[in-house]
Write a protein that holds these residues in place. Sequence first.
Motif, PDB file in Angstrom:
ATOM      1  N   VAL A 234      46.206  32.455  35.167  1.00  0.00           N
ATOM      2  CA  VAL A 234      45.285  33.595  35.130  1.00  0.00           C
ATOM      3  C   VAL A 234      44.028  33.294  35.939  1.00  0.00           C
ATOM      4  O   VAL A 234      43.529  34.157  36.670  1.00  0.00           O
ATOM      5  N   ARG A 237      44.792  33.834  39.548  1.00  0.00           N
ATOM      6  CA  ARG A 237      44.912  35.255  39.865  1.00  0.00           C
ATOM      7  C   ARG A 237      43.552  35.942  39.919  1.00  0.00           C
ATOM      8  O   ARG A 237      43.363  36.900  40.673  1.00  0.00           O
ATOM      9  N   CYS A 238      42.609  35.445  39.127  1.00  0.00           N
ATOM     10  CA  CYS A 238      41.271  36.049  39.086  1.00  0.00           C
ATOM     11  C   CYS A 238      40.286  35.388  40.051  1.00  0.00           C
ATOM     12  O   CYS A 238      39.138  35.829  40.140  1.00  0.00           O
ATOM     13  N   VAL A 240      38.548  32.783  39.762  1.00  0.00           N
ATOM     14  CA  VAL A 240      37.397  32.713  38.857  1.00  0.00           C
ATOM     15  C   VAL A 240      36.150  32.111  39.485  1.00  0.00           C
ATOM     16  O   VAL A 240      35.068  32.707  39.462  1.00  0.00           O
ATOM     17  N   ASP A 243      34.722  34.071  42.395  1.00  0.00           N
ATOM     18  CA  ASP A 243      34.266  35.399  41.965  1.00  0.00           C
ATOM     19  C   ASP A 243      32.855  35.324  41.408  1.00  0.00           C
ATOM     20  O   ASP A 243      32.044  36.237  41.616  1.00  0.00           O
ATOM     21  N   VAL A 262      32.722  37.561  34.656  1.00  0.00           N
ATOM     22  CA  VAL A 262      34.033  37.033  35.045  1.00  0.00           C
ATOM     23  C   VAL A 262      34.824  36.554  33.845  1.00  0.00           C
ATOM     24  O   VAL A 262      35.972  36.962  33.624  1.00  0.00           O
ATOM     25  N   ASP A 266      37.648  40.303  33.705  1.00  0.00           N
ATOM     26  CA  ASP A 266      39.039  40.284  34.163  1.00  0.00           C
ATOM     27  C   ASP A 266      39.862  39.179  33.515  1.00  0.00           C
ATOM     28  O   ASP A 266      41.033  39.390  33.176  1.00  0.00           O
ATOM     29  N   VAL A 267      39.279  37.998  33.355  1.00  0.00           N
ATOM     30  CA  VAL A 267      40.028  36.883  32.766  1.00  0.00           C
ATOM     31  C   VAL A 267      40.519  37.245  31.371  1.00  0.00           C
ATOM     32  O   VAL A 267      41.702  37.092  31.041  1.00  0.00           O
ATOM     33  N   LEU A 270      43.189  40.066  31.228  1.00  0.00           N
ATOM     34  CA  LEU A 270      44.533  39.637  31.595  1.00  0.00           C
ATOM     35  C   LEU A 270      45.118  38.632  30.608  1.00  0.00           C
ATOM     36  O   LEU A 270      46.177  38.056  30.844  1.00  0.00           O
TER      37      LEU A 270
END
Length: 313
Positions: A234, A237-238, A240, A243, A262, A266-267, A270
């Motif tokens: 995850v 994908r983010c 992190v 971001d 963050v 989103d983290v 998901l």
Amino acid sequence: MNKPFAIAIHGGAGTILRSQMTCDIRREIESALDMAVSQGHELLRQGKSAVDAVVCAVRILEDSPHFNAGKGSVLTDKEMVEMDAAVMSGKQRQAGAVAGIRHIRNPVLLARDVMQKSEHVLLIGEGAEEFASNLGYDYTEQDYFFTDRRYEQLLAMKEQGKVALSESHYPDDHKFGTVGAVALDAEGNLAAATSTGGVTNKHYGRVGDSPIIGAGTYAENHRVAVSATGMGEVFIRCCVASDVAARMRYLQEDIHTACTSVIQGDVKMLGGEGGLIAIDQNGEIHFGINCSGMYRGCIDIHGKKQIKIYADE
């Protein structure tokens, strides 16, 4: 006028149960965290670089059996250790990383050498170890990394046919195993380092977010340095870590707002649990956690030290 410097570290985040935390285990964990943050800070006090400080702190945590990195790494389905690590300097955004390491005692040292002594960013497996051999690293037998705790954990996961990031009979049963550090030095340079043993019973050469620049590790001068810990897929994908920096760069968010957006955004949406540590160009430190705890510590620009475990501390 003295310029500010500071350091923060983590030893993994996730479900950490007070009910199973004995006084002895807590004392040993806090002692290792204290040693790591203190020695890293001492290098900063001596005028050493942020890179030196984060590598020093992470190396100490790699040498402790209490954290899933180096000596304390979990075992794969083939009963082997496979470790990942990354180092990033905010100055010119130099970075080095390694993945699938089996015979190097301190992967974080090798990651730094990839950054400083090669033209590459990420080396994996046998190639990374050949690079290490050419630099004179000692070949470390797998026996060094083997601990009863991790073997018990592997057997439990094999029985269930699962992979896991933690063990089955300890207070950090569901803790995501990573260690990391971020620092600001007196020259204004930022740096981050992250190291992990990955997940228990993993297959197929799995690599998580720790050695992925922008996912688990990132540093950018005049902005922020980040080291993450959590559900690696995850966090990749983010994106992190990068971001956080992007929100600070483009939205002009402060470090606390960016990190919270963050790790709680989103983290969490998901289904990703974990946390991160971050430090900005002024030495402001943030611990972001969306689960029950994260082993962590820091010494801020005023010299104040903190060592904590649970999210509500």
